[in-house]
Design an enzyme around this catalytic site. Structure first.
Site, PDB file in Angstrom:
ATOM      1  N   ASP A   1      -0.485   4.214   0.954  1.00  0.00           N
ATOM      2  CA  ASP A   1      -1.036   5.140   1.949  1.00  0.00           C
ATOM      3  C   ASP A   1      -0.159   5.132   3.204  1.00  0.00           C
ATOM      4  OD1 ASP A   1      -1.985   3.183   4.016  1.00  0.00           O
ATOM      5  OD2 ASP A   1      -3.261   2.481   2.385  1.00  0.00           O
TER       6      ASP A   1
ATOM      7  N   GLY B   1      -4.948  -9.219   3.259  1.00  0.00           N
ATOM      8  CA  GLY B   1      -5.631  -8.433   2.228  1.00  0.00           C
ATOM      9  C   GLY B   1      -4.871  -8.316   0.927  1.00  0.00           C
TER      10      GLY B   1
ATOM     11  N   HIS C   1       5.821  -0.434  -2.856  1.00  0.00           N
ATOM     12  CA  HIS C   1       5.449   0.315  -4.061  1.00  0.00           C
ATOM     13  C   HIS C   1       5.501   1.829  -3.859  1.00  0.00           C
ATOM     14  CE1 HIS C   1       3.239  -3.585  -5.322  1.00  0.00           C
ATOM     15  NE2 HIS C   1       4.464  -3.572  -5.778  1.00  0.00           N
TER      16      HIS C   1
ATOM     17  N   ASN D   1       0.833  -1.210   0.000  1.00  0.00           N
ATOM     18  CA  ASN D   1       0.000   0.000   0.000  1.00  0.00           C
ATOM     19  C   ASN D   1       0.865   1.258   0.000  1.00  0.00           C
ATOM     20  OD1 ASN D   1      -2.095  -1.780   0.175  1.00  0.00           O
ATOM     21  ND2 ASN D   1      -2.418  -1.506   2.368  1.00  0.00           N
TER      22      ASN D   1
END
Ligand code: ZN
Length: 239
Positions: free
Chosen positions: A89, A171, A104, A87
């Protein structure tokens, strides 16, 4: 040591969407236009606008129970966690995690293409005329890995595999980074996903599901899985 490997499902309950979810922000854009090196070369302005919008969207998003539990895990087992996330964020950090490896990249940073300097801009918009604070180059970009470029942080995956006995995958559908060959390196493993995902090899489906490669499968949303996850980890850590 424990390798935690998370994907979009970790942040979904905080309202962070991806291209696969088809909500407003994403439908305005074509994924290859805004997430690939070709798209970036073709139209920097459009890509910059896209990341500005995502950065702004992140501002009021809050960490959910799963992020908070991972921060507690880090406190409970200090220096024993490799916290790797796909993620971009900052919700793990908002929850209090100290050592997050973003495979990433990060939405709240910019990067200089000339000297490689990375700096935090929070939720601000990138102005196309912003220059690098170190070398003053105006070749400044978002700090998110695009399709078609290398992801140097992937080296941490191999490091974590070499050092960890326990894998917790949360997830992740295994579509961007193939989780199966990683999972088979571990004797102890937990997969948390609300639905079963068919395992797609480069030759297509092999008739198996990703969860079949894990010792434990918790088929729930990330937030709802945390008590079960913690009690399994405690069992692992006892032996
Ligand atoms: Zn620079």
């Amino acid at each position: 040591m424990i390798m935690v490997f998370s994907g979009a499902g970790l942040s979904a309950e905080s309202g962070i969407r991806t291209f696969r979810d088809h909500d407003g922000l994403w439908e305005e854009y074509d994924v290859m236009q805004v997430c690939s090196t070709q798209g970036w070369e073709a139209d920097r302005e459009l890509v910059t606008q896209f990341y500005n919008a995502r950065r702004q969207d992140l501002k009021d998003k809050e960490a959910n129970r799963a992020h908070i539990t991972l921060a507690e895990l880090e406190k409970k087992y200090p220096n024993k966690i490799y916290n790797l996330t796909q993620n971009v964020d900052n919700l793990l950090e908002k929850a209090g995690c100290k050592n997050v490896i973003h495979l990433h990249g990060t939405l709240t940073d910019l990067r200089c293409e000339s000297c490689g300097h990375v700096w935090d801009i929070g939720y601000e918009k990138q102005n196309n005329h912003d220059a690098c604070p170190v070398c003053e180059s105006d070749l400044v970009r978002h700090n998110v890995v695009m399709f078609g470029e290398a992801a140097p942080a992937y080296q941490h995956i191999y490091e974590a595999i070499a050092n960890c006995k326990i894998l917790i995958a949360i997830g992740t559908s295994g579509q961007v980074i193939d989780i199966v060959p990683i999972a088979t390196e571990f004797h102890h493993s937990i997969l948390i996903n609300p639905k079963r995902e068919e395992y797609m090899t480069s030759f297509g489906s092999n008739g198996k599901y990703i969860d079949e490669y894990f010792e434990h499968f918790i088929q729930k949303n990330a937030g709802d899985s945390m008590d079960e996850m913690m009690s399994i980890i405690e069992e692992f850590m006892d032996v």
